[in-house]
Design a protein around this motif. Structure first.
Motif, mmCIF file in Angstrom:
data_model
loop_
_atom_site.group_PDB
_atom_site.id
_atom_site.type_symbol
_atom_site.label_atom_id
_atom_site.label_comp_id
_atom_site.label_asym_id
_atom_site.label_seq_id
_atom_site.Cartn_x
_atom_site.Cartn_y
_atom_site.Cartn_z
ATOM 1 N N GLU A 195 58.429 15.294 32.170
ATOM 2 C CA GLU A 195 58.364 14.268 31.138
ATOM 3 C C GLU A 195 58.862 12.968 31.737
ATOM 4 O O GLU A 195 59.884 12.932 32.433
ATOM 5 N N GLN A 196 58.097 11.891 31.516
ATOM 6 C CA GLN A 196 58.473 10.568 32.020
ATOM 7 C C GLN A 196 58.724 10.589 33.530
ATOM 8 O O GLN A 196 59.545 9.856 34.057
ATOM 9 N N GLY A 197 57.972 11.432 34.235
ATOM 10 C CA GLY A 197 58.078 11.500 35.684
ATOM 11 C C GLY A 197 59.234 12.313 36.207
ATOM 12 O O GLY A 197 59.443 12.391 37.421
ATOM 13 N N HIS A 198 60.003 12.932 35.326
ATOM 14 C CA HIS A 198 61.171 13.717 35.727
ATOM 15 C C HIS A 198 60.989 15.185 35.370
ATOM 16 O O HIS A 198 60.212 15.530 34.480
ATOM 17 N N ILE A 199 61.741 16.053 36.052
ATOM 18 C CA ILE A 199 61.779 17.459 35.680
ATOM 19 C C ILE A 199 62.696 17.633 34.481
ATOM 20 O O ILE A 199 63.884 17.312 34.542
ATOM 21 N N VAL A 200 62.137 18.124 33.385
ATOM 22 C CA VAL A 200 62.950 18.468 32.221
ATOM 23 C C VAL A 200 63.650 19.791 32.486
ATOM 24 O O VAL A 200 64.860 19.931 32.264
ATOM 25 N N ASP A 201 62.892 20.771 32.970
ATOM 26 C CA ASP A 201 63.471 22.062 33.320
ATOM 27 C C ASP A 201 62.464 22.862 34.119
ATOM 28 O O ASP A 201 61.259 22.555 34.122
ATOM 29 N N PHE A 202 62.958 23.890 34.799
ATOM 30 C CA PHE A 202 62.111 24.753 35.613
ATOM 31 C C PHE A 202 62.727 26.145 35.636
ATOM 32 O O PHE A 202 63.915 26.303 35.889
ATOM 33 N N GLY A 203 61.926 27.141 35.303
ATOM 34 C CA GLY A 203 62.431 28.504 35.313
ATOM 35 C C GLY A 203 61.398 29.470 34.775
ATOM 36 O O GLY A 203 60.264 29.086 34.467
ATOM 37 N N SER A 204 61.774 30.729 34.663
ATOM 38 C CA SER A 204 60.855 31.731 34.128
ATOM 39 C C SER A 204 60.592 31.450 32.655
ATOM 40 O O SER A 204 61.411 30.825 31.969
ATOM 41 N N LYS A 205 59.453 31.904 32.160
ATOM 42 C CA LYS A 205 59.109 31.690 30.756
ATOM 43 C C LYS A 205 60.190 32.265 29.840
ATOM 44 O O LYS A 205 60.588 31.634 28.850
ATOM 45 N N GLU A 206 60.676 33.467 30.176
ATOM 46 C CA GLU A 206 61.667 34.130 29.346
ATOM 47 C C GLU A 206 62.991 33.372 29.359
ATOM 48 O O GLU A 206 63.626 33.184 28.307
ATOM 49 N N GLU A 207 63.396 32.921 30.537
ATOM 50 C CA GLU A 207 64.657 32.178 30.680
ATOM 51 C C GLU A 207 64.633 30.883 29.871
ATOM 52 O O GLU A 207 65.592 30.565 29.143
ATOM 53 N N LEU A 208 63.547 30.136 29.972
ATOM 54 C CA LEU A 208 63.458 28.861 29.263
ATOM 55 C C LEU A 208 63.342 29.065 27.758
ATOM 56 O O LEU A 208 63.903 28.293 26.971
ATOM 57 N N PHE A 209 62.629 30.107 27.338
ATOM 58 C CA PHE A 209 62.513 30.355 25.899
ATOM 59 C C PHE A 209 63.884 30.649 25.299
ATOM 60 O O PHE A 209 64.250 30.113 24.251
#
Length: 296
Positions: A195-209
């Protein structure tokens, strides 16, 4: 480690289009879905990795350029040329002598398209042509940028099912840029949210959910009756026509489910909804940045 990025910055004039200010690593065999709003930097990131745009920072990989394949949003060929000629010319091979290419043509049911002119192909057939040529490379790292863009729902579904089944038992790493959440549910193991050129988050689908939504969510229609029914229950950000009710444990999950069942309300329970997860992750991100736009 297949590829790593640290402190990557891309500028278009004075505007910072991409600023990866935290480490981002792609491991062998990973299937990464890349999502974000229009202008979030998704295609810019892919082009940076492929060396197709200027950048500052560090992209480290032992892969050579020819070991990375890419399907971009726009793929145009000579309209008047037969598809067979286009395919054999670009791939520098003959279909008759290339068993791997024959297998892909058969797998995508593309035989009847080979003698058509490119201009006579449907949108789905044009996508299959490019996908076949990308997949033939059998690259350790492949990028799919909006691979089903412009296709109708049924064509998208058939194409995605083909891709999922083809890569099911293979070790290739994939990066899939898509604004269709159901495609990422099917293909991705990890999510990179920009978002806006930055990483909001990165991880497994389960972890982020779990991080942004809890154990599970209950999704119901946003009606006056339903709003009154769940007025005392916490709600997550959701599309305007829906209400999303988070549950952090089994007890609260049973309580919400019981309430909805007793009131005869239709609902969907989910523990992997990428759209709701990303919406709430972006809300927190924008709140932390004070609603700021791109850095200058």
């Amino acid at each position: 480690m297949l590829l790593s990025i640290d402190n990557l910055q891309v500028r278009y004039g004075k505007q910072v289009a991409l600023h990866i200010d935290r480490p981002f690593v792609i491991e062998e065999g990973e299937r990464i879905g890349i999502i974000g709003s229009n202008g979030a930097g998704k295609t810019t990131l892919v082009k940076s990795i492929l060396g197709l745009t200027d950048y500052k920072g560090s992209i480290h990989t032992e892969l050579k350029r020819e070991q990375m394949a890419v399907h971009m949003q726009q793929n145009e060929y000579v309209n008047t040329m037969p598809v067979k000629v286009i395919m054999e010319t670009i791939l520098d091979t003959s279909i008759k002598n290339n068993k791997a290419l024959q297998e892909l043509i058969s797998y995508f049911e593309f035989e009847k398209c080979l003698y058509k002119r490119f201009s006579h192909l449907s949108g789905g057939q044009k996508q299959r042509l490019t996908i076949i040529m990308v997949m033939l490379q059998n690259a350790p790292l492949t990028f799919y940028d909006e691979v089903t863009s412009g296709l109708d729902f049924e064509t998208r579904q058939r194409l995605m099912e083909k891709l999922v089944n083809w890569y099911k038992d293979k070790e290739n790493s994939l990066c899939i840029v898509s604004h269709y959440y159901e495609e990422l549910e099917m293909m991705a193991d990890k999510i990179l949210l920009l978002e806006q050129g930055h990483i909001v988050d990165f991880g497994s689908k389960e972890e982020l959910f779990r991080k942004y939504c809890g154990r599970s969510i209950f999704i119901i229609d946003n009606t006056e009756k339903n709003r009154a029914l769940v007025s005392g229950i916490e709600k997550l950000e959701a599309p305007e026509h829906l209400l999303a009710l988070p549950s952090g444990d089994v007890e609260s999950e049973h309580r919400i489910a019981g309430l909805l069942v007793d009131a005869d309300v239709n609902f969907k329970r989910s523990s992997s909804d990428i759209e709701i997860m990303s919406t709430n992750a972006k809300k927190i991100f924008k709140g932390q940045r004070g609603g700021a736009e791109y850095e200058n």
